[in-house]
Enzyme design. Sequence first.
Site, PDB file in Angstrom:
ATOM      1  N   ASP A 168       0.842  -1.203   0.000  1.00 37.53           N
ATOM      2  CA  ASP A 168       0.000   0.000   0.000  1.00 37.53           C
ATOM      3  C   ASP A 168       0.874   1.248   0.000  1.00 37.53           C
ATOM      4  O   ASP A 168       2.063   1.182   0.294  1.00 37.53           O
ATOM      5  CB  ASP A 168      -0.990   0.004   1.169  1.00 37.53           C
ATOM      6  N   ASP A 194       1.353   5.324   1.107  1.00 31.16           N
ATOM      7  CA  ASP A 194       0.974   6.461   1.942  1.00 31.16           C
ATOM      8  C   ASP A 194       1.564   7.715   1.317  1.00 31.16           C
ATOM      9  O   ASP A 194       2.660   7.694   0.754  1.00 31.16           O
ATOM     10  CB  ASP A 194       1.546   6.305   3.357  1.00 31.16           C
ATOM     11  N   ASP A 242       8.979   6.407  12.869  1.00 33.12           N
ATOM     12  CA  ASP A 242       9.633   5.459  13.768  1.00 33.12           C
ATOM     13  C   ASP A 242      11.085   5.140  13.383  1.00 33.12           C
ATOM     14  O   ASP A 242      12.014   5.486  14.103  1.00 33.12           O
ATOM     15  CB  ASP A 242       8.796   4.184  13.963  1.00 33.12           C
TER      16      ASP A 242
HETATM   17  P1  ATP Z   1       3.738  -1.816   6.180  1.00 26.62           P
HETATM   18  O1  ATP Z   1       2.602  -1.030   5.580  1.00 26.62           O
HETATM   19  O2  ATP Z   1       4.559  -2.576   5.206  1.00 26.62           O
HETATM   20  O3  ATP Z   1       3.323  -2.619   7.337  1.00 26.62           O
HETATM   21  P2  ATP Z   1       4.687   0.772   6.909  1.00 26.62           P
HETATM   22  O4  ATP Z   1       6.038   1.243   7.324  1.00 26.62           O
HETATM   23  O5  ATP Z   1       4.103   1.386   5.690  1.00 26.62           O
HETATM   24  O6  ATP Z   1       4.773  -0.784   6.787  1.00 26.62           O
HETATM   25  P3  ATP Z   1       2.386   1.756   8.262  1.00 26.62           P
HETATM   26  O7  ATP Z   1       1.759   1.282   9.505  1.00 26.62           O
HETATM   27  O8  ATP Z   1       1.626   1.678   6.984  1.00 26.62           O
HETATM   28  O9  ATP Z   1       3.737   0.969   8.132  1.00 26.62           O
HETATM   29  O10 ATP Z   1       2.839   3.247   8.522  1.00 26.62           O
HETATM   30  C1  ATP Z   1       3.293   4.124   7.520  1.00 26.62           C
HETATM   31  C2  ATP Z   1       4.421   4.996   8.041  1.00 26.62           C
HETATM   32  O11 ATP Z   1       3.941   5.783   9.129  1.00 26.62           O
HETATM   33  C3  ATP Z   1       5.606   4.242   8.604  1.00 26.62           C
HETATM   34  O12 ATP Z   1       6.516   3.886   7.606  1.00 26.62           O
HETATM   35  C4  ATP Z   1       6.192   5.245   9.566  1.00 26.62           C
HETATM   36  O13 ATP Z   1       6.930   6.236   8.894  1.00 26.62           O
HETATM   37  C5  ATP Z   1       4.958   5.910  10.136  1.00 26.62           C
HETATM   38  N1  ATP Z   1       4.469   5.228  11.335  1.00 26.62           N
HETATM   39  C6  ATP Z   1       3.537   4.253  11.406  1.00 26.62           C
HETATM   40  N2  ATP Z   1       3.335   3.863  12.661  1.00 26.62           N
HETATM   41  C7  ATP Z   1       4.163   4.589  13.411  1.00 26.62           C
HETATM   42  C8  ATP Z   1       4.418   4.669  14.802  1.00 26.62           C
HETATM   43  N3  ATP Z   1       3.780   3.873  15.654  1.00 26.62           N
HETATM   44  N4  ATP Z   1       5.335   5.569  15.240  1.00 26.62           N
HETATM   45  C9  ATP Z   1       5.985   6.372  14.368  1.00 26.62           C
HETATM   46  N5  ATP Z   1       5.797   6.344  13.057  1.00 26.62           N
HETATM   47  C10 ATP Z   1       4.894   5.480  12.570  1.00 26.62           C
HETATM   48 MG    MG Z   2       2.124   1.080   4.901  1.00 26.22          MG
END
Ligand code: ATP
Ligand code: MG
Length: 472
Positions: free
Chosen positions: A78, A80, A159
């Site tokens: 996905d 963002d 994060d």
């Molecule tokens: P995936 O979608 O593959 O699980 P992702 O890194 O995209 O991994 P998401 O939960 O979609 O994870 O979050 C998107 C982005 O938002 C992350 O890459 C990070 O930059 C930020 N993020 C998400 N959750 C947190 C958190 N708990 N604390 C800080 N930043 C966060």
């Molecule tokens: Mg994501």
Amino acid sequence: MIKKLIHRIFRRGTRPSPVHSHASSGPKRIAKKAHRIDPHLLSKNAVKVTHTLQQAGYQAYIVGGAVRDLALGIGPKDFDVATNATPDQVQKLFRKSRLIGRRFQIVHVTFFGKERPEIIEVSTFRALLENAGDHVADSGRILRDNVWGTQVEDATRRDFTINAMYYDPATETVLDYHGGMADMQQRTLRMIGDPAKRYREDPVRMLRAIRFAAKTGFTLAPETRAPIATLAKLIHDVPAARLFDEILKLLMSGYSWKAIQGLREAGLHHGVLPLLDRALDPPAGIAGGDAFIRLALGNTDERIQNGKGVSAGFLFATLLWPDLLHNWQKHLASGMANVPALHAAMDDTIGNQNKGMMIQRRFEADMREIWAMQPRFDKRIGRFPHRMLELPRFRAGYDFMLLRCATGERPASLGQWWTDFIEADLAGREQLLTAVKDEVVRTGSSGPAAKRRRRRKPKTAGGPTAGGLDAE
Ligand code: ATP
Ligand code: MG
């Protein structure tokens, strides 16, 4: 000259600037030839969103996990987008958009294509916590998170360094505030800022650390890993629904077995998540409990890596199975009949689990159905097997039974019999049923007599469901 030097150090994979700096010198701009992101892996819809926002005069970038995956050469699941437009301003630009979330407001922009709809999550740059005042609990945990900020602030609040890169599809440039690309090259997962403080703000980040380490194969930087052992207990403060979502993500990551090992090594599973506790340390006396989960998660990982779906109900049913078996035996030992004992055990297992991390009702219903079906696979007589095939969740129950056969909990011949039965035509099915009858007559291994024997001596019967035409 200095630029060249930095470039050379960077390419050698050495960190060019201190990790904890607040990026006061601005982001590194990484051009295409250095980041090598393949534009074909981009979602057209995500590009549409950044383009529309930029045309309206806002900043907009693909951000987070998508950039991480793109830089790894993996097609993100996905996308963002981060922007300096507020949620209201974003909504005005996209007809099919919806404001979601309270704690963390974002806009979902939906695109309907030939395949399933795609949702692009658009979030507004967040301010640093220092500027977020009363939005933080005494423990340091973030309660609300809707104070808008600049891109620098937004990057600092993410994060991991590898999750804090911004990609502009128009210029094909990556903006890297925290040395994420260098960490990618060193295969390191590094928390931005002071890791202990960041875990206190949001304990879910500990689980994310383990999940990303499993998924990318990267190593946690020592200072990122160290505080987890002492802060693991903070997971208790996380609202149940959010914890559930995160555990589900971990289990559905395609690397669940590795991730669960990671939780164990980090000391994150003990007393924190009863489900994992029981899954990893099956109650004494349940032979092969670990093997069962290992096989189930291995299967799940394989399915996900091959782009196939997995039902969460099935997954939780497998993780709780060793515990369920334990409870089932306990009730049998107290003199209960097989099926009532199974149902009592289900209540015990689910009740116990829900004291820790509540499993959502819709998954619970699936789990109960899968479990309840198990003794019925032993009932290979008359119309019963035919009726089984008509159950809406038969396939899940059958897959589950095959796992039990694969670990030796049930005989392999039982699994084979059902596989043959599913594939056979009507005549073939009758033959299979006759063959079972013959076998029972030959070996005397089942039938009402066996049932009576088992009830009197439950522990020696070889498991709750051992040999039973009489299972119901
Ligand atoms: P995936 O979608 O593959 O699980 P992702 O890194 O995209 O991994 P998401 O939960 O979609 O994870 O979050 C998107 C982005 O938002 C992350 O890459 C990070 O930059 C930020 N993020 C998400 N959750 C947190 C958190 N708990 N604390 C800080 N930043 C966060
Ligand atoms: Mg994501």
